[in-house]
Design a protein around this motif. Structure first.
Motif, PDB file in Angstrom:
ATOM      1  N   ARG A  25      41.504  42.884  36.252  1.00 32.52           N
ATOM      2  CA  ARG A  25      40.295  43.502  35.685  1.00 32.52           C
ATOM      3  C   ARG A  25      40.006  44.845  36.353  1.00 32.52           C
ATOM      4  O   ARG A  25      39.596  45.798  35.688  1.00 32.52           O
ATOM      5  N   LEU A  26      40.244  44.928  37.651  1.00 27.93           N
ATOM      6  CA  LEU A  26      40.043  46.191  38.356  1.00 27.93           C
ATOM      7  C   LEU A  26      40.980  47.264  37.801  1.00 27.93           C
ATOM      8  O   LEU A  26      40.566  48.404  37.571  1.00 27.93           O
TER       9      LEU A  26
ATOM     10  N   MET B 131      46.523  40.565  29.662  1.00 23.49           N
ATOM     11  CA  MET B 131      45.717  41.735  29.307  1.00 23.49           C
ATOM     12  C   MET B 131      44.607  41.344  28.336  1.00 23.49           C
ATOM     13  O   MET B 131      43.435  41.661  28.552  1.00 23.49           O
ATOM     14  N   TYR B 132      44.979  40.655  27.263  1.00 22.15           N
ATOM     15  CA  TYR B 132      43.981  40.262  26.255  1.00 22.15           C
ATOM     16  C   TYR B 132      42.897  39.376  26.860  1.00 22.15           C
ATOM     17  O   TYR B 132      41.717  39.527  26.560  1.00 22.15           O
ATOM     18  N   ARG B 133      43.309  38.450  27.733  1.00 22.88           N
ATOM     19  CA  ARG B 133      42.345  37.532  28.338  1.00 22.88           C
ATOM     20  C   ARG B 133      41.337  38.294  29.210  1.00 22.88           C
ATOM     21  O   ARG B 133      40.125  38.077  29.129  1.00 22.88           O
ATOM     22  N   HIS B 134      41.813  39.219  30.026  1.00 28.97           N
ATOM     23  CA  HIS B 134      40.921  39.931  30.943  1.00 28.97           C
ATOM     24  C   HIS B 134      40.090  40.999  30.236  1.00 28.97           C
ATOM     25  O   HIS B 134      38.947  41.261  30.640  1.00 28.97           O
ATOM     26  N   VAL B 135      40.618  41.596  29.187  1.00 30.12           N
ATOM     27  CA  VAL B 135      39.804  42.510  28.386  1.00 30.12           C
ATOM     28  C   VAL B 135      38.645  41.725  27.764  1.00 30.12           C
ATOM     29  O   VAL B 135      37.502  42.189  27.754  1.00 30.12           O
TER      30      VAL B 135
ATOM     31  N   HIS C  94      32.750  42.964  51.527  1.00 31.57           N
ATOM     32  CA  HIS C  94      33.209  44.353  51.666  1.00 31.57           C
ATOM     33  C   HIS C  94      34.709  44.398  51.964  1.00 31.57           C
ATOM     34  O   HIS C  94      35.421  45.254  51.435  1.00 31.57           O
ATOM     35  N   ARG C  95      35.188  43.496  52.795  1.00 31.41           N
ATOM     36  CA  ARG C  95      36.619  43.426  53.109  1.00 31.41           C
ATOM     37  C   ARG C  95      37.426  43.148  51.850  1.00 31.41           C
ATOM     38  O   ARG C  95      38.441  43.790  51.583  1.00 31.41           O
ATOM     39  N   ARG C  96      36.958  42.202  51.040  1.00 31.15           N
ATOM     40  CA  ARG C  96      37.637  41.884  49.769  1.00 31.15           C
ATOM     41  C   ARG C  96      37.612  43.072  48.820  1.00 31.15           C
ATOM     42  O   ARG C  96      38.610  43.391  48.175  1.00 31.15           O
ATOM     43  N   ALA C  97      36.458  43.730  48.732  1.00 32.19           N
ATOM     44  CA  ALA C  97      36.336  44.880  47.833  1.00 32.19           C
ATOM     45  C   ALA C  97      37.248  46.020  48.279  1.00 32.19           C
ATOM     46  O   ALA C  97      37.921  46.647  47.454  1.00 32.19           O
TER      47      ALA C  97
ATOM     48  N   GLY D  41      44.509  48.078  47.249  1.00 34.53           N
ATOM     49  CA  GLY D  41      45.623  47.489  46.496  1.00 34.53           C
ATOM     50  C   GLY D  41      45.826  48.186  45.165  1.00 34.53           C
ATOM     51  O   GLY D  41      46.968  48.481  44.764  1.00 34.53           O
ATOM     52  N   SER D  42      44.742  48.481  44.476  1.00 31.32           N
ATOM     53  CA  SER D  42      44.872  49.169  43.191  1.00 31.32           C
ATOM     54  C   SER D  42      45.336  50.609  43.401  1.00 31.32           C
ATOM     55  O   SER D  42      46.114  51.142  42.602  1.00 31.32           O
TER      56      SER D  42
END
Length: 175
Positions: free
Chosen positions: A12-13, A42-46, A93-96, A102-103
């Motif tokens: 999603r990100l 893709m379709y599922r997350h959109v 915050h660490r996860r974000a 990562g992205s």
């Protein structure tokens, strides 16, 4: 306003980041931008993003018997507001930040996989600067950077224009 878990999912990100330039896209166009994401995924997350109001449907039309939707990112729903950020724990915050970096790594990997990738000719930069700033000076710097970026958003693709991703991280560092 988006939920942290909604936005931190890696797929999603990536979808949200693909739409950051403000240009509406169909799921097919998103798949062209993000070929590493399987079609069903893709379709599922959109759909999840659309159901949450992060994506809005601008247009629907039938294409070979299938409904094709054109989506646009809703900025007001694609980020956490100040109270949402204030409620985040250090682990949140660490996860974000992990999702963000990562992205960023995935985007850079896609860039380097292009043929030819020429970081010098393409103006690729990654650098750090250590600045001694008061809280007020820091807020002023961030406002100036936001204004500079905002003034350039929404431009259309065209002759000589390359879509560029600009990322910013600012944090205090203890001496």
């Amino acid at each position: 306003m988006a939920d942290l878990d909604l936005l931190l999912h890696p797929v999603r990100l990536r979808i949200v980041q693909a739409l950051l330039d403000g240009h509406p896209s169909t799921t097919t166009q998103l798949r062209e931008r993000l070929p590493e994401i399987a079609p069903a995924t893709m379709y599922r997350h959109v759909a999840v993003l659309a159901d949450a109001g992060v994506l809005e449907v601008l247009q629907e039309k039938r294409v070979r018997g299938i409904m094709e939707r054109t989506y646009r990112l809703r900025w007001d729903r694609a980020q956490l507001d100040e109270s949402g950020r204030a409620a985040m724990t250090p682990d949140d915050h660490r996860r974000a930040f992990t999702a963000f970096t990562g992205s960023l790594l995935a985007e850079f990997g896609q860039y380097l996989a292009r043929d030819p990738a020429d970081p010098v000719a393409d103006g690729v930069t990654y650098q750090q600067a250590a600045l001694w700033l008061t809280d007020e000076e820091h807020a002023e710097l961030l406002a100036e950077l936001r204004a500079a970026v905002t003034a350039r958003t929404g431009r259309s693709p065209g002759e000589g224009r390359t879509r560029r991703m600009v990322s910013l991280v600012a944090m205090p560092v203890e001496e």
